[in-house]
Design a protein around this motif. Structure first.
Motif, short mmCIF file in Angstrom:
data_model
loop_
_atom_site.label_atom_id
_atom_site.label_comp_id
_atom_site.label_asym_id
_atom_site.label_seq_id
_atom_site.Cartn_x
_atom_site.Cartn_y
_atom_site.Cartn_z
N THR A 118 0.91 -1.09 -0.08
CA THR A 118 0.03 0.04 -0.01
C THR A 118 0.85 1.03 0.06
N GLU A 119 1.86 1.29 0.80
CA GLU A 119 2.89 2.28 0.69
C GLU A 119 3.43 2.58 -0.62
N GLN A 120 3.61 1.55 -1.09
CA GLN A 120 4.31 1.75 -2.63
C GLN A 120 3.23 2.40 -3.45
N LEU A 121 2.19 1.89 -3.44
CA LEU A 121 1.20 2.46 -4.40
C LEU A 121 0.99 3.97 -3.98
N ILE A 122 0.90 4.17 -2.57
CA ILE A 122 0.70 5.71 -2.26
C ILE A 122 1.86 6.64 -2.97
N LYS A 123 3.01 6.04 -2.86
CA LYS A 123 4.28 6.86 -3.28
C LYS A 123 4.14 7.18 -4.93
N SER A 130 4.25 14.56 2.20
CA SER A 130 3.30 14.61 3.43
C SER A 130 1.90 14.49 3.01
N ASP A 131 1.82 14.13 1.67
CA ASP A 131 0.41 13.90 1.32
C ASP A 131 -0.31 12.64 1.84
N ARG A 132 -1.31 12.49 2.74
CA ARG A 132 -1.88 11.49 3.09
C ARG A 132 -3.34 11.26 2.92
#
Length: 258
Positions: A118-123, A130-132
């Motif tokens: 999930t962190e990879q897709l968010i990046k 800082s966009d979450r």
């Protein structure tokens, strides 16, 4: 007397069983070569009034072909990669191999791997570090969750609860993508390309016109018009009851004008 009759019946049945077993033994013992060759050929061997059926061959069943599903989204994560909590720790890079193996994805749970994916897709889609909470980040989180549900349902297709959660996540992601497509089309295209999403439109509503449907529609229109007329009459009565002096003055002015 009854006991004597019962004993005689039991003795007769036991004698018959002994005779049949002795006949079977004689048929098997006499000419063993002939018996075995006949059974191998699939023929029935007869010895007097006794016949031995050929053996039933139980061949091995054909192995079922396992259906090859699509590749998991976690398969591209190397097992030597450190967990997300220890990736930024410099001491984890200089430890021995045993500790690295404990801190890597080789012995990690499924939830920890999913968190890293999930962190990879968010990046890929976030605007800055800082966009979450943007729409793109929400779409990436829902995408990882939906793919996890799909992989789970391939093995457990009767899991109705997770199927319902997957459909709810798909609807929520479609709403976010629709909003993104209306206001920022370039971002919408880049998000779909980065995450591998195929956006489909809702099918047009189509209904076969039948005589029953037309009749029901006409009746519903008549009822709607009658209700609207009744409501208009009630509103007019309420106005007249609320302002009776105005109606009387209007009548007097009409009389004076005449």
């Amino acid at each position: 007397m009854f006991t004597n009759i019962g004993l005689r019946a039991v003795l007769k049945s036991s004698v018959g069983v002994l005779r049949e077993s002795s006949a079977l033994c004689s048929a098997v013992s006499v000419q063993p070569g002939t018996y075995s060759s006949a059974l191998l050929c699939g023929q029935t061997v007869s010895r007097g009034s006794f016949a031995v059926p050929p053996p039933i061959r139980h061949y091995a069943r054909v192995a079922k072909k396992t259906e090859i599903g699509r590749e998991s989204q976690l398969s591209d994560l190397p097992p030597t990669m450190l967990k997300m909590d220890y990736a930024a720790v410099p001491l984890a890079q200089t430890t021995d191999d045993l500790v690295k193996r404990l801190l890597s994805l080789e012995l990690a749970s499924h939830s920890e791997k999913l968190k890293l994916k999930t962190e990879q897709l968010i990046k890929k889609v976030q605007r800055d570090e800082s966009d979450r909470s943007s729409v793109e980040v929400q779409v990436a989180i829902l995408t990882a969750r939906i793919r996890n549900y799909q992989e789970h349902l391939q093995q457990h297709h009767k899991d109705k609860a997770n199927k319902r959660r997957m459909l709810m996540a798909i609807d929520q992601r479609k709403k976010l993508l629709k909003k993104l497509r209306l206001f920022r089309y370039d971002t919408f295209e880049s998000v779909c390309e980065q995450l591998g999403i195929t956006y489909t439109f809702h099918p047009e509503y189509y209904r076969r016109v039948t005589h029953r449907w037309l009749t029901k529609k006409e009746f519903c229109i008549k009822v709607f018009k009658a209700v609207q007329k009744q409501k208009a009459e009630q509103k007019l009565k309420l106005k007249r009851s609320a302002h009776p002096t105005e109606t009387e003055e209007a009548k007097e002015t009409m009389v004076q004008a005449q």
